[in-house]
Enzyme design. Structure first.
Site, mmCIF file in Angstrom:
data_model
loop_
_atom_site.group_PDB
_atom_site.id
_atom_site.type_symbol
_atom_site.label_atom_id
_atom_site.label_comp_id
_atom_site.label_asym_id
_atom_site.label_seq_id
_atom_site.Cartn_x
_atom_site.Cartn_y
_atom_site.Cartn_z
ATOM 1 N N CYS A 40 0.841 -1.199 0.000
ATOM 2 C CA CYS A 40 0.000 0.000 0.000
ATOM 3 C C CYS A 40 0.875 1.248 0.000
ATOM 4 C CB CYS A 40 -0.881 -0.031 1.252
ATOM 5 S SG CYS A 40 -1.897 1.428 1.518
ATOM 6 N N SER A 42 0.616 3.742 1.782
ATOM 7 C CA SER A 42 0.897 4.219 3.144
ATOM 8 C C SER A 42 2.255 3.713 3.619
ATOM 9 C CB SER A 42 -0.198 3.772 4.115
ATOM 10 O OG SER A 42 -1.426 4.369 3.755
ATOM 11 N N HIS A 45 4.963 5.855 1.939
ATOM 12 C CA HIS A 45 5.173 7.185 2.536
ATOM 13 C C HIS A 45 6.310 7.165 3.560
ATOM 14 C CE1 HIS A 45 1.769 8.896 0.566
ATOM 15 N NE2 HIS A 45 0.829 8.472 1.384
ATOM 16 N N HIS A 61 0.607 -3.727 6.263
ATOM 17 C CA HIS A 61 -0.579 -3.613 7.127
ATOM 18 C C HIS A 61 -1.833 -4.079 6.398
ATOM 19 C CE1 HIS A 61 -0.381 -0.028 4.653
ATOM 20 N NE2 HIS A 61 -1.694 -0.002 4.743
ATOM 21 N N CYS A 168 -6.735 -3.473 3.936
ATOM 22 C CA CYS A 168 -6.591 -2.015 3.848
ATOM 23 C C CYS A 168 -7.299 -1.444 2.625
ATOM 24 C CB CYS A 168 -5.134 -1.557 3.872
ATOM 25 S SG CYS A 168 -5.039 0.253 3.751
HETATM 26 P P1 PAD Z 1 -1.345 4.453 -5.358
HETATM 27 O O1 PAD Z 1 0.025 4.949 -5.547
HETATM 28 O O2 PAD Z 1 -1.697 3.053 -5.763
HETATM 29 O O3 PAD Z 1 -2.407 5.428 -6.096
HETATM 30 C C1 PAD Z 1 -2.240 6.802 -6.221
HETATM 31 C C2 PAD Z 1 -2.797 7.178 -7.610
HETATM 32 O O4 PAD Z 1 -2.830 8.605 -7.722
HETATM 33 C C3 PAD Z 1 -1.954 6.656 -8.755
HETATM 34 O O5 PAD Z 1 -2.750 5.947 -9.685
HETATM 35 C C4 PAD Z 1 -1.377 7.936 -9.383
HETATM 36 O O6 PAD Z 1 -1.176 7.832 -10.791
HETATM 37 C C5 PAD Z 1 -2.456 8.943 -9.042
HETATM 38 N N1 PAD Z 1 -2.008 10.343 -9.054
HETATM 39 C C6 PAD Z 1 -0.823 10.842 -8.635
HETATM 40 N N2 PAD Z 1 -0.812 12.192 -8.800
HETATM 41 C C7 PAD Z 1 -2.011 12.528 -9.338
HETATM 42 C C8 PAD Z 1 -2.601 13.763 -9.702
HETATM 43 N N3 PAD Z 1 -1.951 14.928 -9.570
HETATM 44 N N4 PAD Z 1 -3.869 13.758 -10.200
HETATM 45 C C9 PAD Z 1 -4.538 12.589 -10.352
HETATM 46 N N5 PAD Z 1 -4.021 11.380 -9.998
HETATM 47 C C10 PAD Z 1 -2.775 11.355 -9.506
HETATM 48 O O7 PAD Z 1 -1.678 4.658 -3.806
HETATM 49 P P2 PAD Z 1 -2.804 3.945 -2.898
HETATM 50 O O8 PAD Z 1 -4.049 3.850 -3.684
HETATM 51 O O9 PAD Z 1 -2.210 2.729 -2.258
HETATM 52 O O10 PAD Z 1 -2.968 5.031 -1.741
HETATM 53 C C11 PAD Z 1 -3.524 6.308 -2.049
HETATM 54 C C12 PAD Z 1 -3.484 7.198 -0.819
HETATM 55 O O11 PAD Z 1 -4.401 6.681 0.157
HETATM 56 C C13 PAD Z 1 -2.123 7.239 -0.115
HETATM 57 O O12 PAD Z 1 -1.873 8.568 0.338
HETATM 58 C C14 PAD Z 1 -2.309 6.314 1.057
HETATM 59 O O13 PAD Z 1 -1.423 6.580 2.111
HETATM 60 C C15 PAD Z 1 -3.742 6.632 1.413
HETATM 61 C C16 PAD Z 1 -4.417 5.634 2.296
HETATM 62 N N6 PAD Z 1 -5.250 6.097 3.262
HETATM 63 C C17 PAD Z 1 -5.882 5.257 4.119
HETATM 64 C C18 PAD Z 1 -6.811 5.841 5.138
HETATM 65 O O14 PAD Z 1 -7.162 5.188 6.104
HETATM 66 N N7 PAD Z 1 -7.235 7.081 4.952
HETATM 67 C C19 PAD Z 1 -5.706 3.883 4.019
HETATM 68 C C20 PAD Z 1 -4.887 3.405 2.994
HETATM 69 C C21 PAD Z 1 -4.225 4.269 2.144
HETATM 70 ZN ZN ZN Z 2 -2.910 0.832 3.457
#
Ligand code: PAD
Ligand code: ZN
Length: 366
Positions: A40, A42, A45, A61, A168
């Protein structure tokens, strides 16, 4: 016991795949053999130095596995059970748990952010020194110990590699739609960022019966995937202004806008995509210390903005529901798994995620 795990020491360095000592489960804890753990953003990061974490830590996770042993007093699972792991092990007794918001659990969030069990200590060690567990899990390991409150039993015919994704990305994405936003049938939705989590926001919106589902990304292949997951429209933000495009497709803006990247500028874009009275949901995790600026005048139009932590998960309720949706063909999980890596390939998996090559990768540690 000796286990193999991927250990984070400091940002901008590859994870070290090493042998660690794993202490057996104490009272209220469970030893789990990890079948699969999703990769993921996260976790990325921490590696990219955007968000701090205890060091050293076993990352990972988003995991599922098989219970091998249980500590004293564990009643909800037994050896042989298949489980999805929760990175917020909710206590069931704090004010948040009592009012039905277990994802905000005081004790679970403290354990998650420290990378420990509920007693404040981790079960991994190397040369006598503690090694912390991302999200009270540490899923990039052949075995781990987790709190009983972090285990959700699932049916045994559910494939464990698919089940891991529920831990997740799927819970967070689908949950942001169903639990946090409570998207209404027929309403319009925009999803900014269609990676592993964003694709699940898209499919959550489809499950909720949303009208227009507008997927926004900067990579054409992510937009193609988003169509498979239920997007009715796509916007390539590398080619056109995504706010203008969304407001053209859904005149006046969308009812719900989701940010699923974790950047202040895309949070602002999502907010600007929402209509008068619309709701913006921030799912992405922004870098530590980041701030978002919003046009104050918009509050006069009763626009709302909220975060969504773990998709408002009530894991013992939501995980079995998601399993049933998958088993009955209504939740896409197979299509999410772009690649499968051995534990030794973990750094390649993170490089692929950073480059945007995958929807989700999973690691199979054994
Ligand atoms: P990922 O890297 O698979 O997806 C991110 C997507 O965003 C990719 O497809 C990129 O191409 C796209 N992207 C990047 N820049 C831009 C832009 N300027 N405009 C449009 N699209 C863009 O990541 P993920 O899906 O695993 O995670 C996404 C976020 O969610 C990340 O910050 C993660 O830490 C967060 C998250 N939050 C929780 C929560 O509880 N809130 C849980 C899990 C993940
Ligand atoms: Zn996650």
């Amino acid at each position: 016991m000796q286990v193999k795990a991927a250990v984070f020491y400091r940002p901008h360095e590859p994870l070290a795949v090493q042998e660690l000592e794993l202490e057996g489960p104490r009272a209220g804890e469970v030893l789990v053999r990890i079948a699969a753990c999703g990769v993921c953003h996260s976790d990325l990061h921490f590696i990219d130095g955007l968000v701090p974490i205890a060091s050293p830590s076993v990352l990972g996770h988003e995991a599922a596995g098989v219970v091998e042993a249980v500590g004293a007093g564990v009643a909800s699972v037994q050896p042989g059970d298949h489980v999805v792991l929760s990175f917020i092990p909710s206590c069931g007794r704090c004010q948040y748990c009592v009012v039905g918001r277990p994802n905000l659990c005081t004790i679970g969030n403290r354990a998650m952010s420290r990378g420990t069990m509920l007693d404040g200590t981790p079960r991994f060690a190397r040369e006598g020194r503690p090694v912390y567990q991302m999200g009270s899990i540490g899923g990039f390991a052949s075995y781990t110990v987790v709190p009983e409150a972090g285990c959700v039993k699932i049916r045994e015919d559910m494939p464990l590699d698919r089940a891991a994704l529920l831990g997740c990305g799927v819970m967070t994405g689908v949950g942001a739609v169903i639990n946090t936003a409570r998207v209404q049938a027929g309403s319009d939705v925009a999803v900014v960022g269609c990676g592993g989590v964003g694709l699940n926001v898209v499919q959550g919106a489809a499950l909720a019966g949303a009208g227009r589902i507008i997927a926004i990304d900067v990579l054409a292949h992510k937009l193609e995937l988003a169509r498979q997951f239920g997007a009715t429209h796509t916007v390539d933000a590398s080619r056109e202004d995504p706010v203008e495009a969304v407001r053209r497709i859904s005149p006046g803006g969308v009812d719900y806008a989701f940010e699923v990247i974790g950047r202040p500028e895309t949070v602002r874009q999502a907010f600007d995509m929402a209509r008068r009275g619309g709701l913006t949901v921030v799912v992405g995790v922004p870098p530590a210390g980041a701030e978002v600026s919003l046009p104050a005048g918009a509050f006069l139009t009763e626009k709302t903005i909220t975060g969504s932590a773990y998709g408002g998960a009530r894991m013992p309720v939501d995980v079995p529901r998601l399993v049933e949706l998958y088993m009955s063909g209504r939740l896409k999980l197979d299509e999410l798994i772009s690649r499968v890596y051995p534990l030794e390939g973990i750094n390649d998996a993170f490089d692929a995620l950073r480059r945007g090559e995958v929807a989700r990768s999973i690691v199979t540690p054994l």
